[in-house]
Design a protein around this motif. Structure first.
Motif, short mmCIF file in Angstrom:
data_model
loop_
_atom_site.label_atom_id
_atom_site.label_comp_id
_atom_site.label_asym_id
_atom_site.label_seq_id
_atom_site.Cartn_x
_atom_site.Cartn_y
_atom_site.Cartn_z
N MET A 1 15.04 18.58 57.87
CA MET A 1 14.38 19.40 56.93
C MET A 1 15.39 19.41 55.98
N ASN A 2 15.26 19.16 54.66
CA ASN A 2 16.35 19.42 53.39
C ASN A 2 16.00 20.82 52.95
N LEU A 3 17.04 21.50 52.51
CA LEU A 3 16.94 22.70 51.89
C LEU A 3 17.41 22.67 50.27
N VAL A 4 16.49 22.82 49.45
CA VAL A 4 16.53 22.75 48.13
C VAL A 4 17.13 24.15 47.57
N GLN A 5 18.12 24.31 46.83
CA GLN A 5 18.95 25.51 46.71
C GLN A 5 19.04 25.46 45.32
N LYS A 6 19.17 26.72 44.67
CA LYS A 6 19.23 27.05 43.43
C LYS A 6 20.77 27.85 42.97
N VAL A 7 21.46 27.27 42.27
CA VAL A 7 23.00 27.66 41.97
C VAL A 7 23.05 28.11 40.51
N VAL A 8 23.52 29.40 40.22
CA VAL A 8 23.84 29.82 39.05
C VAL A 8 25.19 29.84 38.89
N ILE A 9 25.65 29.00 37.58
CA ILE A 9 27.17 28.97 37.42
C ILE A 9 27.54 29.42 35.92
N LYS A 10 28.43 30.46 35.75
CA LYS A 10 28.74 30.92 34.33
C LYS A 10 29.81 30.18 34.01
N VAL A 11 29.58 29.57 32.80
CA VAL A 11 30.64 28.81 31.99
C VAL A 11 30.93 29.40 30.74
N THR A 12 32.24 29.56 30.48
CA THR A 12 32.67 30.15 29.29
C THR A 12 33.94 29.38 28.54
N SER A 13 33.73 29.07 27.25
CA SER A 13 35.04 28.49 26.85
C SER A 13 34.96 28.75 25.48
N MET A 14 36.02 28.10 24.67
CA MET A 14 36.20 28.58 23.29
C MET A 14 35.23 27.88 22.59
N ASN A 15 34.71 26.59 22.98
CA ASN A 15 33.91 25.85 22.09
C ASN A 15 32.55 26.16 21.86
N GLY A 16 31.97 27.23 22.64
CA GLY A 16 30.56 27.42 22.58
C GLY A 16 29.49 26.71 23.04
N GLN A 17 28.43 26.29 22.37
CA GLN A 17 27.37 25.69 22.68
C GLN A 17 27.83 24.37 22.92
N LYS A 18 28.92 23.63 22.43
CA LYS A 18 29.51 22.23 22.68
C LYS A 18 29.98 22.27 24.20
N SER A 19 30.40 22.97 24.68
CA SER A 19 30.83 23.32 26.19
C SER A 19 29.57 23.53 27.02
N LEU A 20 28.53 24.14 26.53
CA LEU A 20 27.60 24.54 27.47
C LEU A 20 26.66 23.14 27.53
N PHE A 21 26.67 22.55 26.45
CA PHE A 21 25.90 21.07 26.90
C PHE A 21 26.86 20.21 27.46
N LYS A 22 27.99 20.33 27.52
CA LYS A 22 28.79 19.16 28.13
C LYS A 22 28.57 19.59 29.48
N ALA A 23 28.85 20.99 29.94
CA ALA A 23 28.59 21.29 31.26
C ALA A 23 27.17 21.03 31.99
N MET A 24 26.28 21.24 30.90
CA MET A 24 24.78 20.86 31.61
C MET A 24 24.58 19.26 31.89
N LYS A 25 25.35 18.60 30.89
CA LYS A 25 25.40 17.06 31.21
C LYS A 25 26.00 16.56 32.55
N ILE A 26 27.31 17.18 32.74
CA ILE A 26 28.04 16.97 34.03
C ILE A 26 27.33 17.35 35.23
N ALA A 27 26.69 18.57 35.16
CA ALA A 27 25.77 19.10 36.20
C ALA A 27 24.62 18.21 36.50
N ALA A 28 24.00 17.67 35.65
CA ALA A 28 22.69 16.78 35.70
C ALA A 28 23.10 15.56 36.33
#
Length: 114
Positions: A1-28
């Protein structure tokens, strides 16, 4: 039985939205990740849902590629009763709440849900 998990990660950097989109792309694109979305309440936190993913490796990768990243929480996704688990699940795209940004490995593109 596989367990689906939810992880919340806080990402902060100087580039704002650009860094968040890059982080989402890497995570996906990490193995085992099913979806990644920005949390509505906290615009610097990414909610990642997946099966068999390693939260520590994902956070380390985000630190290398984006900047500061820290794990906020790790837990089972859904948290429903066992009766709900026996019901068949939909394989289609998950409906996101209004005003959120979502990135899914299935569609491989960023979409703004409204």
């Amino acid at each position: 039985m596989n367990l689906v998990q939810k992880v919340v990660i806080k990402v902060t950097s100087m580039n704002g939205q650009k860094s968040l989109f890059k982080a989402m792309k890497i995570a996906a694109w990490v193995s085992g990740v099913e979806s990644a979305a920005l949390m509505e309440d906290y615009k610097t936190q990414i909610e990642i849902t997946g099966d068999g993913m390693d939260a520590v490796d994902l956070t380390s990768l985000l630190r290398k590629k984006v900047g500061y990243a820290e794990i906020v929480s790790v837990g089972p996704a859904g948290g429903g009763d066992k009766k709900d688990e026996s019901k068949p699940t939909e394989t289609g795209p998950k409906i996101q709440s209004p005003g959120c940004l979502a990135l899914s490995r299935r569609c491989a593109s960023l979409r703004v849900c409204r």
